[in-house]
Scaffold this motif. Structure first.
Motif, short mmCIF file in Angstrom:
data_model
loop_
_atom_site.label_atom_id
_atom_site.label_comp_id
_atom_site.label_asym_id
_atom_site.label_seq_id
_atom_site.Cartn_x
_atom_site.Cartn_y
_atom_site.Cartn_z
N SER A 664 57.36 42.10 41.47
CA SER A 664 57.97 42.62 42.70
C SER A 664 59.42 43.02 42.48
CB SER A 664 57.88 41.55 43.80
OG SER A 664 56.53 41.23 44.07
N LYS A 667 59.30 46.29 41.03
CA LYS A 667 58.39 47.15 41.79
C LYS A 667 57.36 47.82 40.85
CE LYS A 667 61.88 48.12 45.33
NZ LYS A 667 61.33 47.10 46.23
N GLU A 685 57.67 52.33 43.20
CA GLU A 685 58.91 52.92 43.72
C GLU A 685 59.03 54.38 43.30
OE1 GLU A 685 62.80 51.59 42.19
OE2 GLU A 685 63.30 51.25 44.30
#
Length: 742
Positions: A664, A667, A685
């Motif tokens: 996370s 991303k 992203e």
């Protein structure tokens, strides 16, 4: 006919015997045969005559004397006007005294069949006088020169021509002397020198013929400069042969003429030498990278058109040219015609000719391992056996043992699997590799080899202790899903598996976090551990989970039935009745009809238990700081999938052969196929997917789909600003996996 008893008076008339040329007026009887002269001198024939010529004994002596008189006859019959004899007293005594005895002659004529005919043609010789010596001098050297010249030309005899030359030279006739020397040189094969003489005499045709026969290429070029319009058919060959070996224009020009004027090619020595030279020059340029394919094609066609008498070398060379011209069909044809098929180039051409995967066989013979691997990757890594056989060979040859191991697993070549595993492990096998080996051995029913692998590799496997322990659970997981039956094992092997389950699995307090109860029970059944199986199921026959309770009861009944059947087979009827009685009692209490329960173990779920997050994460003992990133939401995972927090912002889990990390903080999602080590990186992203060195972008869209057929999954990346998510469809999973990326 006159004779002289001494040779001294004529010695000064003989040329120097050390001269490089023959004595112009001295010949042996054999070399004089066919010639005629006004005056002939016989020198010392008498000395050479056998002293017993008139009283011979034996056939051998008669043959020698006959040969002597034949020579004497040839020599004496060369004279048309005068015959002179010069000999010693010994020679006169041995031979010539009989030729000057008139009484003897008449006595011999009395024995002739035709006395009159012999009287007209035979006479005695008379002794010479000082006047006779003067008569011996030749008064017509021109006639002698002409005789030598004529006979020398007709007989192609350099010696006679050189005698003629000497007479002409003594007479001051330089032109005829050079003429005789030119022909003498030509008959001797000294063509370049002969051609020079003919040029000096103005005989251009004979000069060309000499230069051509002697293959005097530079002299021929000079000749063509003087006579540009003559002998045009051989002109291009001459220019090629006279050109330096590095002259590429001459090489191309020769090849062009050969292809356009094939009718001029013949089997002469000149063409034979030209063929050799053409081949030699091409051979010297084989490693020249500057030539274009069309140039190599022309060279190859030129070699093919020249029709060599000994073709093997030149067919190979023609094949080399066509190969560089990328004309593989012709290259193969000429290599095979020249029996030149054991080269990497031949095999590579064959591979290109038949295409892939048929051509892999030839790439392997050529040792083109890198090319085999590249072709396989370019084709999308197909798992067809025709591909994999050669890919495995190439990977093993390149010492990529881990990848070769996986391919041999797919091919089910046990010996190679074990060899490449050992080579890749170097006595310290990694956990992932050993896990694949166990899967292979159990799924391919190599039960004995599986035990060997457990005993050999488990003690030396590298990795964390928890991961090592997981391998034990993986073994039972594979057994439960395999086709193993107790009949496949001997007593020793059966006991080994039973002890392994008891000591390595059931002795572990939290084994149920890694294996389903059903999986352990079925594994015990499949190894034939009857007593242990009953004990195991008895723990769960009263479980509060109705599904597990029913499963445990039915399998307990099935195991009891097997035990009762075994007792009957052993003729232990009392024990069999006791077991059967207990079986009926329990079945009745559970309301299960024994005959409805199959003895064969049922298919067990292939899911694994899901582990809860570590307590430190689920129920922290301290107040954590607000997280910098939100945890992703994951749905649709197969039952039993373990989700681990690797570090802050990174969680990981495994689905079948895929290891998935959700990062996370960056991303990104990293998907790794543990069988072939192929990575796919999903960046939500940037809304892009990286597969190897390739990057796929969603141009003008918020959705990107991708598929990896060889790894057995596909995905859809939805780049929604509020809730980006990744959908994975993994082959063999009942539902899609949804990862909400936050």
């Amino acid at each position: 006919m006159q004779r002289s008893r001494g040779a001294g008076e004529t010695r000064e008339n003989l040329p120097n015997s050390q001269s490089s040329e023959p004595l112009k007026n001295v010949l042996s009887a054999i070399s004089a045969k066919g010639l005629e002269f006004k005056r002939v001198i016989l020198y010392k024939f008498g000395e050479d005559c056998n002293h017993s010529v008139w009283n011979l004994k034996g056939l051998d002596q008669k043959v020698k004397v006959e040969y002597f008189f034949n020579k004497l006859y040839v020599a004496a019959s060369r004279a048309t006007d005068y015959l002179f004899v010069v000999d010693s007293e010994k020679g006169d005594r041995q031979l010539w005294q009989y030729a000057s005895d008139e009484a003897l002659l008449q006595a011999m004529l009395g024995h002739a069949r035709s006395k009159t005919r012999w009287e007209e043609n035979v006479r005695t010789i008379t002794p010479g006088t000082p006047a006779t010596a003067r008569q011996m001098r030749e008064d017509d050297p021109g006639a002698i020169a002409l005789e030598f010249e004529t006979k020398g030309l007709n007989a192609e005899n350099p010696g006679l021509l050189r005698r003629a030359k000497q007479f002409y030279s003594d007479m001051g006739d330089r032109a005829n002397a050079d003429f005789c020397e030119a022909w003498a040189l030509k008959f001797e094969g000294h063509f370049c020198e002969a051609g020079g003489y003919f040029l000096g005499l103005g005989d251009s045709d004979q000069a060309w013929d000499c230069f051509w026969q002697g293959m005097c290429w530079l002299e021929l070029v000079n000749w063509y400069n003087l006579h540009p319009q003559e002998q045009a058919a051989e002109r291009f060959l001459t220019l090629f042969m006279a050109a330096p070996p590095q002259d590429l224009d001459a090489l191309h020009q020769f090849a062009s003429v050969v292809l356009n004027q094939k009718q001029t090619i013949n089997t002469s020595e000149q063409w034979t030498q030209a063929r050799q030279e053409y081949a030699n020059r091409i051979e010297a340029f084989l490693n020249n990278p500057k030539f274009k394919p069309e140039q190599w094609q022309q060279f190859g066609e030129g070699l093919a058109a020249l029709e060599f008498a000994e073709p093997s070398r030149f067919y190979k060379l023609a094949g080399d040219c066509f190969y560089r011209a990328q004309n593989y069909e012709q290259a193969i044809y000429y290599w095979e015609a020249g029996d030149a098929m054991q080269t990497p180039e031949y095999f590579w051409a064959k591979a290109l000719g038949v295409g892939m995967p048929e051509g892999l066989e030839y790439l392997a013979q050529a040792g083109e391992c890198d090319r085999i691997i590249a072709e396989w990757q370019q084709a999308g890594k197909p798992r067809d056996r025709q591909w994999l056989t050669y890919v495995a060979f190439a990977l093993e040859t390149k010492k990529h043992y881990q990848q070769a191991f996986v391919i041999y697993v797919w091919l089910d070549e046990l010996v190679k699997v074990k060899a490449c595993f050992d080579a890749a492990s170097l006595n310290r096998p990694p956990i992932k590799l050993l896990k694949v080996l166990f899967q292979y051995l159990f799924r391919r029913k190599y039960w004995s080899e599986a035990i060997d692998a457990i005993e050999t590799y488990l003690p030396i496997v590298t990795g964390s202790e928890s991961r090592k322990l997981d391998l034990n659970f993986d073994i039972i997981y594979e057994i439960s899903g395999s086709d193993l039956s107790p009949h496949d094992l001997n007593n020793q092997q059966r006991q080994y598996y039973v002890e392994f389950i008891k000591t390595q699995i059931l002795a572990t307090p939290d084994w149920y976090q890694d294996l389903l109860i059903q999986q352990v029970g079925i594994a015990l059944e499949k190894v034939g551990a009857v007593t242990e199986t009953l004990s195991f199921y008895e723990q769960f026959v009263n479980c509060i989970d109705p599904e597990l309770r029913q499963f445990a009861r039915e399998r307990w009944i099935a195991t009891q039935k097997k035990q009762e059947q075994y007792a009957r087979n052993q003729n232990n009827l009392d024990k069999a009745r006791k077991i059967y009685s207990e079986l009926l009692k329990q079945s009745a209490s559970w309301a299960i009809v024994p005959d409805s329960v199959s003895l064969a173990p049922p298919l067990v779920s292939r899911e694994r238990p899901r582990l809860p997050l570590p307590k430190s994460a689920a129920a922290p003992t301290f107040q954590p700081q607000p997280p910098t990133v939100q945890e992703p939401v994951i749905q649709g995972l197969p039952r039993g999938t373990k989700v681990e927090r690797i570090e802050d912002g990174i969680i990981g889990f495994e689905v079948r052969h895929l290891a998935i990390k959700v990062m996370s903080s960056s991303k990104q999602v990293l998907i790794t196929d543990v069988l072939n080590s192929r990575d796919v990186r999903v960046d939500w992203e940037q809304c892009q997917v990286n597969i190897g060195e390739a990057t796929i972008d969603a141009m003008g869209s918020h959705q990107l789909s991708f598929a990896l057929f060889t790894s057995g999954y596909r995905g859809i990346l939805i780049c929604d600003k509020k809730t980006p998510r990744l959908e994975l469809d993994v082959q063999g999973c009942q539902s899609k996996i949804l990862i909400e990326l936050r």
